[in-house]
Design a protein around this motif. Sequence first.
Motif, short mmCIF file in Angstrom:
data_model
loop_
_atom_site.label_atom_id
_atom_site.label_comp_id
_atom_site.label_asym_id
_atom_site.label_seq_id
_atom_site.Cartn_x
_atom_site.Cartn_y
_atom_site.Cartn_z
N GLN A 1 -9.14 -7.32 -4.35
CA GLN A 1 -8.31 -8.43 -4.81
C GLN A 1 -8.69 -8.81 -6.24
OE1 GLN A 1 -8.74 -12.39 -3.49
NE2 GLN A 1 -6.90 -12.87 -4.65
N ALA A 2 -7.74 -8.73 -7.14
CA ALA A 2 -7.99 -9.10 -8.54
C ALA A 2 -6.66 -9.46 -9.20
CB ALA A 2 -8.66 -7.95 -9.29
N ASP A 3 -6.72 -10.40 -10.13
CA ASP A 3 -5.54 -10.76 -10.92
C ASP A 3 -5.62 -9.99 -12.24
OD1 ASP A 3 -3.60 -11.86 -12.51
OD2 ASP A 3 -4.05 -13.94 -11.95
N LEU A 4 -4.68 -9.07 -12.42
CA LEU A 4 -4.74 -8.19 -13.59
C LEU A 4 -4.53 -8.94 -14.91
CD1 LEU A 4 -2.84 -5.18 -12.06
CD2 LEU A 4 -5.21 -5.17 -12.83
N ARG A 5 -4.00 -10.17 -14.83
CA ARG A 5 -3.82 -10.94 -16.07
C ARG A 5 -5.16 -11.39 -16.63
NH1 ARG A 5 0.17 -15.25 -13.77
NH2 ARG A 5 -1.49 -15.03 -12.26
N GLY B 1 0.76 -1.25 0.00
CA GLY B 1 0.00 0.00 0.00
C GLY B 1 0.78 1.30 0.00
N ILE B 2 2.11 1.22 -0.15
CA ILE B 2 2.92 2.43 0.04
C ILE B 2 2.54 3.55 -0.95
CG2 ILE B 2 4.87 1.57 -1.35
CD1 ILE B 2 6.75 2.95 0.71
N LEU B 3 2.28 3.22 -2.22
CA LEU B 3 1.98 4.28 -3.19
C LEU B 3 0.57 4.84 -2.96
CD1 LEU B 3 3.51 2.73 -6.47
CD2 LEU B 3 4.59 4.30 -4.85
N SER B 4 -0.37 3.94 -2.63
CA SER B 4 -1.75 4.38 -2.33
C SER B 4 -1.76 5.34 -1.14
CB SER B 4 -2.63 3.19 -1.95
OG SER B 4 -2.85 2.34 -3.02
N THR C 1 -3.30 -8.90 -6.24
CA THR C 1 -3.71 -10.30 -6.35
C THR C 1 -3.49 -11.08 -5.05
OG1 THR C 1 -3.50 -12.26 -7.74
CG2 THR C 1 -1.47 -11.10 -7.29
N ASP C 2 -2.55 -10.63 -4.23
CA ASP C 2 -2.16 -11.40 -3.05
C ASP C 2 -2.91 -10.95 -1.80
OD1 ASP C 2 -0.85 -12.59 -0.93
OD2 ASP C 2 1.09 -11.61 -1.29
N PRO C 3 -3.78 -11.81 -1.26
CA PRO C 3 -4.58 -11.41 -0.10
C PRO C 3 -3.73 -11.09 1.14
CG PRO C 3 -5.03 -13.71 -0.69
CD PRO C 3 -4.12 -13.16 -1.73
N MET D 1 1.61 3.10 -10.43
CA MET D 1 1.98 1.68 -10.30
C MET D 1 3.49 1.47 -10.33
SD MET D 1 0.73 0.35 -14.04
CE MET D 1 1.42 1.00 -15.56
N ASN D 2 3.89 0.41 -9.65
CA ASN D 2 5.25 -0.10 -9.76
C ASN D 2 5.09 -1.55 -10.19
OD1 ASN D 2 7.88 -0.84 -9.60
ND2 ASN D 2 8.14 -0.45 -7.41
N PRO D 3 4.86 -1.77 -11.49
CA PRO D 3 4.49 -3.11 -11.95
C PRO D 3 5.68 -4.06 -11.93
CG PRO D 3 4.76 -1.65 -13.82
CD PRO D 3 4.96 -0.81 -12.60
N PRO D 4 5.42 -5.38 -12.02
CA PRO D 4 6.53 -6.32 -12.18
C PRO D 4 7.34 -5.89 -13.40
CG PRO D 4 4.44 -7.50 -11.96
CD PRO D 4 4.11 -6.05 -12.07
N PHE D 5 8.68 -5.99 -13.31
CA PHE D 5 9.52 -5.57 -14.44
C PHE D 5 9.60 -6.68 -15.49
CE2 PHE D 5 12.33 -2.22 -12.08
CZ PHE D 5 11.21 -1.46 -11.88
N1 SAH Z 1 2.92 -1.11 -5.25
C1 SAH Z 1 3.72 -1.81 -4.26
C2 SAH Z 1 4.16 -3.22 -4.72
C3 SAH Z 1 5.03 -3.27 -5.95
S1 SAH Z 1 5.55 -4.94 -6.32
C4 SAH Z 1 4.91 -0.96 -3.93
O1 SAH Z 1 5.14 0.02 -4.65
O2 SAH Z 1 5.62 -1.25 -2.97
C5 SAH Z 1 4.33 -5.46 -7.54
C6 SAH Z 1 3.01 -5.87 -6.93
O3 SAH Z 1 2.16 -6.36 -7.97
C7 SAH Z 1 3.12 -7.02 -5.91
O4 SAH Z 1 2.44 -6.67 -4.74
C8 SAH Z 1 2.46 -8.21 -6.60
O5 SAH Z 1 1.82 -9.11 -5.70
C9 SAH Z 1 1.46 -7.51 -7.50
N2 SAH Z 1 1.11 -8.32 -8.68
C10 SAH Z 1 1.92 -9.05 -9.46
N3 SAH Z 1 1.24 -9.64 -10.45
C11 SAH Z 1 -0.06 -9.24 -10.30
C12 SAH Z 1 -1.26 -9.49 -11.02
N4 SAH Z 1 -1.27 -10.29 -12.09
N5 SAH Z 1 -2.42 -8.94 -10.61
C13 SAH Z 1 -2.44 -8.11 -9.51
N6 SAH Z 1 -1.33 -7.84 -8.79
C14 SAH Z 1 -0.15 -8.39 -9.16
#
Ligand code: SAH
Length: 213
Positions: free
Chosen positions: A101-105, A59-62, A78-80, A121-125
């Motif tokens: 809670q939702a899986d963005l894929r 939740g840091i960015l929110s 996605t992770d509860p 967002m800080n998405p997965p790289f």
């Molecule tokens: N926004 C946070 C976390 C960044 S890490 C911060 O800035 O600290 C990326 C986050 O995306 C992780 O919490 C991971 O669980 C989430 N994530 C990864 N794949 C996802 C998906 N398919 N759907 C939703 N969330 C996902």
Amino acid sequence: MKLRQLEIVLESLNGFPNPSARLEQYRTPAPLAARFIHTAMMNGDIAGSSVLDLGSGTGILSIAASLLGAVEVTGIETDPDAIRVAEENAKKTGCTITFIQADLRRSEEWRRIPSAGTVIMNPPFGAQNEHADRPFIDCALERGEIVYGIFNAGTRRFLGPYIIGRGEISDTISAGCTIPRTFSFHADDRREIPVEIYRIRKTRPKTSRQEKR
Ligand code: SAH
């Protein structure tokens, strides 16, 4: 709230209890998170705006957006277990944030995601799964007017063409992201990764009249 003050509050938040490598659960370091959201605020994209945080983690960015005056903040994760920590962090800082809670894929789950003025967002790289950032980018451009994201430095080269016709990168902010040793495959105690924060402006699809010109 001043930048330094924001950084101190963000520093006090709890992180991931059991970070998952597959989900690329790296918490944004407090100084970078503070600078990110403070810059977006100075651009007029946070105070008074609705904000959507994709992959909100703990939740840091929110929380940063809420502390800087965002009116409605929603985090998608996605992770509860991460959501539980994020809810505690929000409570601790007196922020009202809705975590979903939702899986963005799974694009059929986007229906449950509200539209917002600004997406952060800080998405997965994509270090573990190639193109893991794409559902984030696609959903962000569908739900937001302005999108901010943290990416590996140089991603602009691929991102620009990927979003063509949907959005344009209007600003680039260069920064460093210090990652402490988190997973067993990390060789160093900490590593500084050059990153770039992009501001993307959504482009509207052209009407047929505009296309004729
Ligand atoms: N926004 C946070 C976390 C960044 S890490 C911060 O800035 O600290 C990326 C986050 O995306 C992780 O919490 C991971 O669980 C989430 N994530 C990864 N794949 C996802 C998906 N398919 N759907 C939703 N969330 C996902």
